[in-house]
Design a protein around this motif. Structure first.
Motif, PDB file in Angstrom:
ATOM      1  N   LYS A   1       0.839  -1.205   0.000  1.00 11.35           N
ATOM      2  CA  LYS A   1       0.000   0.000   0.000  1.00 11.35           C
ATOM      3  C   LYS A   1       0.875   1.256   0.000  1.00 11.35           C
ATOM      4  N   HIS A   2       1.916   1.266   0.813  1.00 12.79           N
ATOM      5  CA  HIS A   2       2.841   2.412   0.869  1.00 12.79           C
ATOM      6  C   HIS A   2       3.479   2.652  -0.500  1.00 12.79           C
ATOM      7  N   GLN A   3       3.927   1.595  -1.155  1.00 10.29           N
ATOM      8  CA  GLN A   3       4.547   1.746  -2.471  1.00 10.29           C
ATOM      9  C   GLN A   3       3.558   2.264  -3.509  1.00 10.29           C
ATOM     10  N   LEU A   4       2.337   1.730  -3.477  1.00  2.00           N
ATOM     11  CA  LEU A   4       1.330   2.177  -4.437  1.00  2.00           C
ATOM     12  C   LEU A   4       0.961   3.641  -4.221  1.00  2.00           C
ATOM     13  N   LEU A   5       0.774   4.027  -2.965  1.00  2.00           N
ATOM     14  CA  LEU A   5       0.420   5.411  -2.653  1.00  2.00           C
ATOM     15  C   LEU A   5       1.527   6.386  -3.046  1.00  2.00           C
ATOM     16  N   ASN A   6       2.769   5.938  -2.975  1.00  4.32           N
ATOM     17  CA  ASN A   6       3.919   6.802  -3.268  1.00  4.32           C
ATOM     18  C   ASN A   6       4.539   6.516  -4.626  1.00  4.32           C
ATOM     19  N   SER A   7       3.870   5.742  -5.464  1.00  2.00           N
ATOM     20  CA  SER A   7       4.492   5.312  -6.720  1.00  2.00           C
ATOM     21  C   SER A   7       4.820   6.466  -7.659  1.00  2.00           C
ATOM     22  N   GLU A   8       4.003   7.506  -7.670  1.00  2.00           N
ATOM     23  CA  GLU A   8       4.299   8.636  -8.557  1.00  2.00           C
ATOM     24  C   GLU A   8       5.600   9.323  -8.137  1.00  2.00           C
ATOM     25  N   LYS A   9       5.757   9.564  -6.852  1.00  2.00           N
ATOM     26  CA  LYS A   9       6.973  10.210  -6.346  1.00  2.00           C
ATOM     27  C   LYS A   9       8.200   9.322  -6.580  1.00  2.00           C
ATOM     28  N   ILE A  10       8.062   8.033  -6.337  1.00  2.00           N
ATOM     29  CA  ILE A  10       9.183   7.099  -6.502  1.00  2.00           C
ATOM     30  C   ILE A  10       9.532   6.945  -7.976  1.00  2.00           C
ATOM     31  N   ALA A  11       8.523   6.790  -8.838  1.00  2.00           N
ATOM     32  CA  ALA A  11       8.773   6.583 -10.265  1.00  2.00           C
ATOM     33  C   ALA A  11       9.501   7.769 -10.888  1.00  2.00           C
ATOM     34  N   LYS A  12       9.215   8.969 -10.435  1.00  2.00           N
ATOM     35  CA  LYS A  12       9.865  10.167 -10.984  1.00  2.00           C
ATOM     36  C   LYS A  12      11.372  10.175 -10.737  1.00  2.00           C
ATOM     37  N   LYS A  13      11.830   9.440  -9.719  1.00  2.09           N
ATOM     38  CA  LYS A  13      13.252   9.440  -9.374  1.00  2.09           C
ATOM     39  C   LYS A  13      14.085   8.570 -10.309  1.00  2.09           C
ATOM     40  N   HIS A  14      13.432   7.764 -11.134  1.00  2.00           N
ATOM     41  CA  HIS A  14      14.171   6.781 -11.933  1.00  2.00           C
ATOM     42  C   HIS A  14      13.879   6.947 -13.417  1.00  2.00           C
ATOM     43  N   LYS A  15      14.959   7.009 -14.205  1.00  2.00           N
ATOM     44  CA  LYS A  15      14.840   7.025 -15.658  1.00  2.00           C
ATOM     45  C   LYS A  15      15.423   5.726 -16.189  1.00  2.00           C
ATOM     46  N   LEU A  16      14.813   5.220 -17.228  1.00  2.00           N
ATOM     47  CA  LEU A  16      15.261   3.953 -17.804  1.00  2.00           C
ATOM     48  C   LEU A  16      16.222   4.159 -18.963  1.00  2.00           C
ATOM     49  N   SER A  17      16.692   5.371 -19.147  1.00  2.49           N
ATOM     50  CA  SER A  17      17.595   5.655 -20.260  1.00  2.49           C
ATOM     51  C   SER A  17      18.922   4.930 -20.107  1.00  2.49           C
ATOM     52  N   THR A  18      19.221   4.412 -18.922  1.00 10.05           N
ATOM     53  CA  THR A  18      20.487   3.702 -18.733  1.00 10.05           C
ATOM     54  C   THR A  18      20.331   2.191 -18.883  1.00 10.05           C
ATOM     55  N   LEU A  19      19.163   1.716 -19.321  1.00  9.48           N
ATOM     56  CA  LEU A  19      19.030   0.288 -19.614  1.00  9.48           C
ATOM     57  C   LEU A  19      20.053  -0.083 -20.681  1.00  9.48           C
ATOM     58  N   ASP A  20      20.667  -1.210 -20.551  1.00  9.43           N
ATOM     59  CA  ASP A  20      21.695  -1.643 -21.490  1.00  9.43           C
ATOM     60  C   ASP A  20      21.025  -2.231 -22.727  1.00  9.43           C
ATOM     61  N   ILE A  21      20.618  -1.357 -23.652  1.00  5.52           N
ATOM     62  CA  ILE A  21      19.888  -1.823 -24.824  1.00  5.52           C
ATOM     63  C   ILE A  21      20.777  -2.622 -25.774  1.00  5.52           C
ATOM     64  N   VAL A  22      22.091  -2.466 -25.702  1.00  2.00           N
ATOM     65  CA  VAL A  22      22.985  -3.247 -26.553  1.00  2.00           C
ATOM     66  C   VAL A  22      22.961  -4.703 -26.103  1.00  2.00           C
ATOM     67  N   ASN A  23      23.178  -4.953 -24.808  1.00  3.60           N
ATOM     68  CA  ASN A  23      23.163  -6.331 -24.307  1.00  3.60           C
ATOM     69  C   ASN A  23      21.781  -6.957 -24.366  1.00  3.60           C
ATOM     70  N   LEU A  24      20.745  -6.137 -24.328  1.00  5.82           N
ATOM     71  CA  LEU A  24      19.386  -6.665 -24.415  1.00  5.82           C
ATOM     72  C   LEU A  24      18.957  -6.897 -25.860  1.00  5.82           C
ATOM     73  N   ALA A  25      19.815  -6.546 -26.798  1.00  3.12           N
ATOM     74  CA  ALA A  25      19.524  -6.672 -28.232  1.00  3.12           C
ATOM     75  C   ALA A  25      18.295  -5.862 -28.620  1.00  3.12           C
TER      76      ALA A  25
END
Length: 192
Positions: free
Chosen positions: A104-128
């Motif tokens: 419940k805590h994670q769901l209620l705070n998911s917008e604030k938590i999600a804003k802290k993380h960008k997925l631009s650093t996913l290793d798209i080369v190794n993931l093909a």
């Protein structure tokens, strides 16, 4: 007042069971989990990944005048702690009282938590990853952990022809076994 004193030890115990990690450790963990999820479900062919994690839209359980449970709001991103614990695939890992409070805590705070993380650093080369088709993409939701971080619920939406058109979404459970995250179960989601 007596109820508060009865509830207080439970809340203290629940909060003490939740492992706190730094933002950089949290980001690394989210990326590791997403990479495992992408590879296991083969989500890497000719697709783009939204660089932002999606938050969940928390909703309170509502009941009709007859006492029947009202349906949840429309949308796969609408969740509450009961959606998680009532899922057959998730129940064994999320149904203890500490996990219910933590979810419940994670769901209620998911917008604030999600804003802290960008997925631009996913290793798209190794993931093909092949990002040739800019009109189709995956959007991943914030991972939801149980209280002792031994299980995580993950979810995505996919739109092959742009947002709002035809699409689908699914979920998965990953478990931590011997210090390594392993894909455990597929959870079917939605299609339109």
């Amino acid at each position: 007042m007596n109820r508060l004193f009865l509830l207080l030890p439970f809340l203290i115990f629940s909060c003490s069971q939740i492992k706190q990690i730094s933002k950089s450790e949290e980001s690394k963990l989210i990326l590791e989990l997403l990479e495992k999820y992408i590879v296991h479900d083969s989500l890497y062919e000719t697709r783009t990944i939204n660089k932002y994690l999606l938050p969940y839209e928390y909703y309170e359980q509502e009941y009709s005048e007859d006492g029947d449970l009202a349906p949840p709001p429309y949308g796969y991103g609408s969740k509450n702690e009961f959606d998680i614990i009532n899922s057959i695939e998730l129940n064994p890992f999320f149904s203890d009282s500490a996990s219910i409070v933590h979810v419940k805590h994670q769901l209620l705070n998911s917008e604030k938590i999600a804003k802290k993380h960008k997925l631009s650093t996913l290793d798209i080369v190794n993931l093909a990853m092949n990002n040739e088709d800019q009109d189709s993409w995956y959007s991943f939701y914030l991972p939801i952990f149980n209280a002792d971080s031994s299980a995580v619920y993950m979810q995505y939406d996919f739109y092959p022809n742009g947002f709002g058109g035809f699409g689908w979404g699914n979920g998965a459970v990953l478990l931590k076994e011997n210090g390594e995250w392993k894909y455990h179960d597929f959870i079917p989601g939605w299609i339109n």
